[in-house]
Design a protein around this motif. Structure first.
Motif, PDB file in Angstrom:
ATOM      1  N   GLY A 103       0.800  -1.212   0.000  1.00 30.69           N
ATOM      2  CA  GLY A 103       0.000   0.000   0.000  1.00 30.69           C
ATOM      3  C   GLY A 103       0.829   1.257   0.000  1.00 30.69           C
ATOM      4  N   ALA A 104       1.616   1.466   1.038  1.00 31.55           N
ATOM      5  CA  ALA A 104       2.411   2.688   1.150  1.00 31.55           C
ATOM      6  C   ALA A 104       3.518   2.686   0.104  1.00 31.55           C
ATOM      7  CB  ALA A 104       3.008   2.797   2.545  1.00 31.55           C
ATOM      8  N   ASP A 105       3.681   3.814  -0.575  1.00 33.09           N
ATOM      9  CA  ASP A 105       4.730   3.920  -1.576  1.00 33.09           C
ATOM     10  C   ASP A 105       5.903   4.734  -1.025  1.00 33.09           C
ATOM     11  OD1 ASP A 105       3.866   6.567  -1.698  1.00 33.09           O
ATOM     12  OD2 ASP A 105       2.771   6.292  -3.573  1.00 33.09           O
ATOM     13  N   ALA A 106       6.884   4.985  -1.882  1.00 37.58           N
ATOM     14  CA  ALA A 106       8.102   5.650  -1.429  1.00 37.58           C
ATOM     15  C   ALA A 106       7.826   7.056  -0.914  1.00 37.58           C
ATOM     16  CB  ALA A 106       9.126   5.696  -2.566  1.00 37.58           C
ATOM     17  N   GLY A 107       6.799   7.710  -1.433  1.00 41.06           N
ATOM     18  CA  GLY A 107       6.489   9.062  -0.993  1.00 41.06           C
ATOM     19  C   GLY A 107       6.065   9.122   0.460  1.00 41.06           C
ATOM     20  N   VAL A 108       5.330   8.106   0.930  1.00 42.12           N
ATOM     21  CA  VAL A 108       4.915   8.070   2.333  1.00 42.12           C
ATOM     22  C   VAL A 108       6.143   7.947   3.230  1.00 42.12           C
ATOM     23  CG1 VAL A 108       3.588   6.818   4.064  1.00 42.12           C
ATOM     24  CG2 VAL A 108       2.679   7.054   1.752  1.00 42.12           C
ATOM     25  N   LYS A 109       7.038   7.026   2.869  1.00 40.28           N
ATOM     26  CA  LYS A 109       8.256   6.842   3.660  1.00 40.28           C
ATOM     27  C   LYS A 109       9.108   8.110   3.645  1.00 40.28           C
ATOM     28  CE  LYS A 109      12.241   3.760   4.033  1.00 40.28           C
ATOM     29  NZ  LYS A 109      12.882   2.533   3.525  1.00 40.28           N
ATOM     30  N   ARG A 110       9.195   8.757   2.491  1.00 43.06           N
ATOM     31  CA  ARG A 110       9.996   9.976   2.376  1.00 43.06           C
ATOM     32  C   ARG A 110       9.390  11.105   3.208  1.00 43.06           C
ATOM     33  NH1 ARG A 110      13.253  11.642  -1.899  1.00 43.06           N
ATOM     34  NH2 ARG A 110      13.547   9.408  -2.215  1.00 43.06           N
ATOM     35  N   ALA A 111       8.065  11.177   3.251  1.00 45.39           N
ATOM     36  CA  ALA A 111       7.411  12.230   4.029  1.00 45.39           C
ATOM     37  C   ALA A 111       7.719  12.089   5.513  1.00 45.39           C
ATOM     38  CB  ALA A 111       5.898  12.193   3.798  1.00 45.39           C
ATOM     39  N   ILE A 112       7.802  10.854   6.013  1.00 46.28           N
ATOM     40  CA  ILE A 112       8.182  10.635   7.408  1.00 46.28           C
ATOM     41  C   ILE A 112       9.627  11.062   7.619  1.00 46.28           C
ATOM     42  CG2 ILE A 112       8.525   8.911   9.219  1.00 46.28           C
ATOM     43  CD1 ILE A 112       6.293   7.262   7.894  1.00 46.28           C
ATOM     44  N   ALA A 113      10.503  10.647   6.718  1.00 45.91           N
ATOM     45  CA  ALA A 113      11.927  10.961   6.861  1.00 45.91           C
ATOM     46  C   ALA A 113      12.189  12.462   6.832  1.00 45.91           C
ATOM     47  CB  ALA A 113      12.721  10.266   5.763  1.00 45.91           C
ATOM     48  N   LYS A 114      11.369  13.201   6.072  1.00 43.28           N
ATOM     49  CA  LYS A 114      11.546  14.651   5.960  1.00 43.28           C
ATOM     50  C   LYS A 114      10.770  15.416   7.037  1.00 43.28           C
ATOM     51  CE  LYS A 114      11.862  16.604   1.959  1.00 43.28           C
ATOM     52  NZ  LYS A 114      11.611  17.100   0.578  1.00 43.28           N
ATOM     53  N   ASN A 115      10.136  14.670   7.969  1.00 46.04           N
ATOM     54  CA  ASN A 115       9.366  15.278   9.061  1.00 46.04           C
ATOM     55  C   ASN A 115       8.179  16.096   8.551  1.00 46.04           C
ATOM     56  OD1 ASN A 115      10.974  14.252  11.222  1.00 46.04           O
ATOM     57  ND2 ASN A 115      12.515  15.809  10.742  1.00 46.04           N
ATOM     58  N   LEU A 116       7.666  15.746   7.380  1.00 48.23           N
ATOM     59  CA  LEU A 116       6.439  16.373   6.904  1.00 48.23           C
ATOM     60  C   LEU A 116       5.221  15.796   7.616  1.00 48.23           C
ATOM     61  CD1 LEU A 116       7.203  16.441   3.072  1.00 48.23           C
ATOM     62  CD2 LEU A 116       7.457  18.305   4.715  1.00 48.23           C
TER      63      LEU A 116
END
Length: 403
Positions: A103-116
């Motif tokens: 379900g979750a794609d790379a954008g979801v993981k990146r958003a967490i890593a960037k503190n968005l």
């Protein structure tokens, strides 16, 4: 400049027992565990115990409930906003690391890593490989197909259904290119996919062999949605790192788990959550309801036999408990002890050190100097696994108090 913070007055779970001790952190690391530690700040943990940050190795943050018909009527982008809430709810429960199993794609993981957005440390599979007519093939008798949001192909999520060696090979490569940390493959049918049978084995040996070849070349692994006996054994013979669900384990399957060193992620919550949701009136297809009710007993019996044999167990839930306030991912710990000879300490270990080992997170899963400072302060006694969701006092993620 980082301050040295000491969590004092509580008991520390070391993976086997609890003992009175303090935990000191500095920056994002644990720097000391012992009695009478000092620091710049103190956090009073009297009446509580401290465990490493918890893991859930099988979540679906893009799904919020079992009402597929509802989700089909929602805008495409809505599950991403629901995922923001779902990730936050995981943190509420002390789950600081998770593996999204489709379900979750790379954008979801990146958003967490960037503190968005806030959320646990996240590993992703992006989508689940499935054969035609398998667990990920949402074909309908009418000739149409279900548009389940977490499986729908888009530029960041390759198509799930693959057939034949060449197509399967390409599928693995496309999913890895899209940013997946590991490959998930359905080697059996499933309960929530109408038209297939959880007891039937899916994908042939040559298809599974190419999955194993491609993940090895990429330095990663595959894990298997596997409920029926033959599909479990096929996945293990081809090197699956973990078996998810494992409803129907026979002696040979348990022996393969032991000989290969693979992990079992039982997801006892999954079948129970489907039954509970149906009892609450959620419109779950009758076929899925019947399969779930039938599976509950066999699932627990298989898990008990695996535990007795010494199979390695990691914690995962599979169910999206976000849609109902009485549900909790942490109920899985209690279910594991109720269904088997596991002790509460075993369950905590499954949700911490064992899960860290499964996900290859060497810096997590234990309270020891040098480890990343993910920790959870829980009110009450460590042997009491009831109502854990309401007993979380503090959640520390990478040295930051997030709850």
């Amino acid at each position: 400049m980082h301050t040295r913070t000491v969590f004092t007055g509580g008991r520390v779970f070391d993976g086997v027992t609890t003992a009175q001790a303090d935990v000191a952190i500095h920056g994002d690391r644990i720097v000391d565990v012992g009695i009478g530690l000092d620091g710049d700040e103190a956090v009073d943990c009297t009446g509580a115990f401290i465990v490493p940050g918890l893991f859930d190795c099988h979540v679906h943050i893009m799904a919020s409930d079992f009402d597929v018909a509802r989700s089909e009527q929602e805008p495409f982008s809505l599950p991403y906003y629901e995922a923001v809430r779902n990730l936050s709810l995981l943190l509420d429960q002390g789950i600081t690391s998770a593996r999204d199993a489709a379900g979750a794609d790379a954008g979801v993981k990146r958003a967490i890593a960037k503190n968005l957005i806030e959320g646990p440390r996240l590993q992703t599979a992006i989508v689940m490989l499935s054969q035609t007519g398998g667990h990920g093939d949402l074909h309908l008798p009418s000739g149409g197909s279900r548009s389940m949001a977490m499986m729908m192909p888009h530029p960041g999520r390759p198509r799930s259904v693959r057939d034949g060696v060449d197509d399967v090979r390409r599928g693995v490569r496309e999913i890895l290119r899209a940013g997946a940390d590991a490959i998930k493959v359905a080697t059996t049918g499933g309960v929530m996919s109408t038209g297939d049978d959880p007891r039937h084995a899916h994908f042939r040996d040559d298809e599974l062999a190419v999955i194993a070849e491609e993940v090895a070349a990429a330095g990663t692994y595959f894990f298997a949605h596997a409920q029926g006996t033959e599909g479990i054994k096929a996945a293990l013979r081809h090197g699956a790192r973990s078996i998810e669900h494992g409803y129907h384990l026979d002696d040979e399957a348990i022996d393969l788990l032991l000989r290969t060193g693979a992990w079992l992620v039982p997801t006892l919550s999954a079948t129970q959550a489907i039954v509970d949701a149906a009892d609450r009136g959620v419109p779950i297809p009758a076929e899925s309801q019947a399969l779930a009710r039938e599976a509950v007993g066999a699932h627990r019996a298989s898990f008990a036999r695996a535990v007795d044999a010494g199979v390695k167990v990691a914690m995962g839930t599979d169910s999206p408990p976000y849609g109902h306030p009485s549900d909790s991912n942490l109920d899985e710990l209690l279910l594991m002890t109720q269904a088997s000879a596991m002790t509460p300490a075993d369950a905590w270990r499954a949700a911490t050190a064992n899960s860290a080992a499964l996900l290859r997170q060497d810096d997590l899963g234990a309270l020891a100097p040098g480890k990343i400072a993910d920790l959870v302060v829980v009110n009450g006694e460590v042997d009491d696994l009831r109502g854990l969701r309401g007993r979380i006092r503090s959640v520390i993620l990478g040295g930051r108090r997030v709850r």
